[in-house]
Design an enzyme around this catalytic site. Sequence first.
Site, PDB file in Angstrom:
ATOM      1  N   ARG A   1      11.385  28.726  32.910  1.00 40.71           N
ATOM      2  CA  ARG A   1      11.226  30.179  32.815  1.00 40.71           C
ATOM      3  C   ARG A   1      10.235  30.587  33.891  1.00 40.71           C
ATOM      4  O   ARG A   1       9.338  29.824  34.252  1.00 40.71           O
ATOM      5  CB  ARG A   1      10.685  30.598  31.447  1.00 40.71           C
ATOM      6  CG  ARG A   1      11.723  30.598  30.335  1.00 40.71           C
ATOM      7  CD  ARG A   1      12.733  31.746  30.458  1.00 40.71           C
ATOM      8  NE  ARG A   1      13.679  31.775  29.355  1.00 40.71           N
ATOM      9  CZ  ARG A   1      14.878  31.187  29.352  1.00 40.71           C
ATOM     10  NH1 ARG A   1      15.292  30.505  30.413  1.00 40.71           N
ATOM     11  NH2 ARG A   1      15.675  31.295  28.307  1.00 40.71           N
TER      12      ARG A   1
ATOM     13  N   GLU B   1      12.080  39.011  35.925  1.00 44.30           N
ATOM     14  CA  GLU B   1      13.523  39.135  36.186  1.00 44.30           C
ATOM     15  C   GLU B   1      14.029  40.501  35.753  1.00 44.30           C
ATOM     16  O   GLU B   1      13.581  40.992  34.713  1.00 44.30           O
ATOM     17  CB  GLU B   1      14.285  38.048  35.408  1.00 44.30           C
ATOM     18  CG  GLU B   1      13.987  36.675  35.921  1.00 44.30           C
ATOM     19  CD  GLU B   1      14.744  35.566  35.185  1.00 44.30           C
ATOM     20  OE1 GLU B   1      15.766  35.864  34.539  1.00 44.30           O
ATOM     21  OE2 GLU B   1      14.310  34.429  35.272  1.00 44.30           O
TER      22      GLU B   1
ATOM     23  N   HIS C   1      19.304  33.116  38.129  1.00 50.18           N
ATOM     24  CA  HIS C   1      19.323  32.570  36.764  1.00 50.18           C
ATOM     25  C   HIS C   1      20.735  32.078  36.374  1.00 50.18           C
ATOM     26  O   HIS C   1      21.341  32.569  35.421  1.00 50.18           O
ATOM     27  CB  HIS C   1      18.807  33.618  35.756  1.00 50.18           C
ATOM     28  CG  HIS C   1      18.252  33.005  34.500  1.00 50.18           C
ATOM     29  ND1 HIS C   1      17.177  33.511  33.831  1.00 50.18           N
ATOM     30  CD2 HIS C   1      18.639  31.901  33.796  1.00 50.18           C
ATOM     31  CE1 HIS C   1      16.925  32.769  32.768  1.00 50.18           C
ATOM     32  NE2 HIS C   1      17.805  31.783  32.729  1.00 50.18           N
TER      33      HIS C   1
HETATM   34  P1  NAP Z   1      13.520  20.876  24.841  1.00 43.45           P
HETATM   35  O1  NAP Z   1      14.538  19.820  24.585  1.00 43.45           O
HETATM   36  O2  NAP Z   1      12.748  21.434  23.698  1.00 43.45           O
HETATM   37  O3  NAP Z   1      12.511  20.285  25.937  1.00 43.45           O
HETATM   38  C1  NAP Z   1      11.329  20.904  26.314  1.00 43.45           C
HETATM   39  C2  NAP Z   1      10.319  19.815  26.632  1.00 43.45           C
HETATM   40  O4  NAP Z   1       9.135  20.438  27.103  1.00 43.45           O
HETATM   41  C3  NAP Z   1       9.946  18.960  25.424  1.00 43.45           C
HETATM   42  O5  NAP Z   1      10.019  17.591  25.779  1.00 43.45           O
HETATM   43  C4  NAP Z   1       8.509  19.354  25.137  1.00 43.45           C
HETATM   44  O6  NAP Z   1       7.722  18.320  24.645  1.00 43.45           O
HETATM   45  C5  NAP Z   1       8.038  19.752  26.512  1.00 43.45           C
HETATM   46  N1  NAP Z   1       6.874  20.607  26.452  1.00 43.45           N
HETATM   47  C6  NAP Z   1       6.698  21.721  25.703  1.00 43.45           C
HETATM   48  N2  NAP Z   1       5.475  22.221  25.924  1.00 43.45           N
HETATM   49  C7  NAP Z   1       4.886  21.404  26.820  1.00 43.45           C
HETATM   50  C8  NAP Z   1       3.627  21.391  27.435  1.00 43.45           C
HETATM   51  N3  NAP Z   1       2.719  22.329  27.159  1.00 43.45           N
HETATM   52  N4  NAP Z   1       3.358  20.405  28.322  1.00 43.45           N
HETATM   53  C9  NAP Z   1       4.264  19.447  28.607  1.00 43.45           C
HETATM   54  N5  NAP Z   1       5.498  19.425  28.058  1.00 43.45           N
HETATM   55  C10 NAP Z   1       5.781  20.377  27.169  1.00 43.45           C
HETATM   56  O7  NAP Z   1      14.168  22.120  25.564  1.00 43.45           O
HETATM   57  P2  NAP Z   1      15.376  22.117  26.635  1.00 43.45           P
HETATM   58  O8  NAP Z   1      16.664  22.304  25.936  1.00 43.45           O
HETATM   59  O9  NAP Z   1      15.210  20.966  27.553  1.00 43.45           O
HETATM   60  O10 NAP Z   1      15.055  23.501  27.399  1.00 43.45           O
HETATM   61  C11 NAP Z   1      13.816  23.678  28.065  1.00 43.45           C
HETATM   62  C12 NAP Z   1      13.679  25.121  28.531  1.00 43.45           C
HETATM   63  O11 NAP Z   1      14.566  25.332  29.617  1.00 43.45           O
HETATM   64  C13 NAP Z   1      14.092  26.195  27.523  1.00 43.45           C
HETATM   65  O12 NAP Z   1      13.042  26.491  26.618  1.00 43.45           O
HETATM   66  C14 NAP Z   1      14.480  27.365  28.384  1.00 43.45           C
HETATM   67  O13 NAP Z   1      13.405  28.272  28.540  1.00 43.45           O
HETATM   68  C15 NAP Z   1      14.810  26.718  29.728  1.00 43.45           C
HETATM   69  N6  NAP Z   1      16.251  26.909  30.063  1.00 43.45           N
HETATM   70  C16 NAP Z   1      16.583  27.548  31.215  1.00 43.45           C
HETATM   71  C17 NAP Z   1      17.909  27.723  31.549  1.00 43.45           C
HETATM   72  C18 NAP Z   1      18.340  28.427  32.805  1.00 43.45           C
HETATM   73  O14 NAP Z   1      19.371  29.110  32.774  1.00 43.45           O
HETATM   74  N7  NAP Z   1      17.630  28.278  33.908  1.00 43.45           N
HETATM   75  C19 NAP Z   1      18.913  27.250  30.686  1.00 43.45           C
HETATM   76  C20 NAP Z   1      18.539  26.586  29.539  1.00 43.45           C
HETATM   77  C21 NAP Z   1      17.195  26.421  29.216  1.00 43.45           C
HETATM   78  P3  NAP Z   1       7.965  17.638  23.213  1.00 43.45           P
HETATM   79  O15 NAP Z   1       9.099  16.689  23.423  1.00 43.45           O
HETATM   80  O16 NAP Z   1       6.687  16.981  22.906  1.00 43.45           O
HETATM   81  O17 NAP Z   1       8.325  18.765  22.266  1.00 43.45           O
END
Ligand code: NAP
Length: 313
Positions: A233, A262, A280
Amino acid sequence: MRVLVTRALTRRVETILREEFDAEFRTHDAPMALSEAQDALATYDAILPTLGDALRAEAFSGPIRAKLLANFGVGVNHIDVAAAKAAGLAVTNTPGAVTDATADIAMTLLLMSARRASEGERMLRRGDWTGWAPTQMLGAHVTGKRLGVIGMGRIGQAVAKRAHYGFGMQVIYASRSPKTLDFPARPAALRDLLASVDFVVLAVPATPETRHMIGAAELALMAPHAHLINVARGDVVDEAALIEALTAGRIGGAGLDVYEREPSVPPALIALENVTLLPHLGTATEEVRDAMGMMAVANLRAFRDGIPLPNPV
Ligand code: NAP
């Protein structure tokens, strides 16, 4: 069950929503403003919202009829989840459906940034290409280089696998909790990771803790040839600090799919050659948007049928 769908969705998903629910669709395909969000929360049993809809704390201060926010997308930073829960709503999202497509966009940006693909295409389209030359537009080699993944969740791991198996990259990662991975990757503290890799990919959620996680101090730790890729994000990166670092050539380049405000992208960023800018596009394929919609539908169905929600946040 009255459901408000805040944005146009794929034909398949809209058809199912019409068939199975008393679904209403907003007519303009733009994020829902705060006053609309307040009205919607007072009027519908469930809302299917998405990125940018103003479901911040104030939205939950008035009368509330809704009991479910079945978000379309994995990121829920546009929803004040604590305020929603305090007002008696459940919140769900669509994890998993987005993972591979977003990892693909991370690799697209990594390759484009490394190999100066946007810059080269702009040059060609301007008519400035004078022909192949041994020292023309030399970029960064990707195969075998070091990749740092920040946020080793679903998307982070999918990026790491692509990088390891597809490009022979050495993967280092920084995450909150220990991970058991089925491919080689080494955990590291954020500062050590930033200082030791050729490419950084951000894959953390937007939370108060991750806001401006990458600012001037973190960018200063990166090698001058290193590239920063953000598919998470916009507000995970201090955009002003990134513009300064790119302008001064303190990092090699950046590839961005997301922005702090955005769809506004700072003109200073647009003016730079060493940054690749995508609008995006992370999950923007028909199959993935269908799958995201069907996950939101599954959460609506579970709520209607009084069974446990498949994807609670
Ligand atoms: P996810 O499986 O929950 O993975 C997020 C990871 O970030 C987890 O491993 C989490 O750690 C880690 N994390 C959270 N806070 C942290 C911190 N302060 N320091 C270090 N690591 C931290 O989520 P995901 O499905 O991979 O998606 C991640 C993000 O990508 C979404 O929240 C969304 O905002 C973004 N996204 C963007 C797009 C796009 O179109 N560009 C599409 C989809 C998603 P833990 O394992 O310990 O919980």
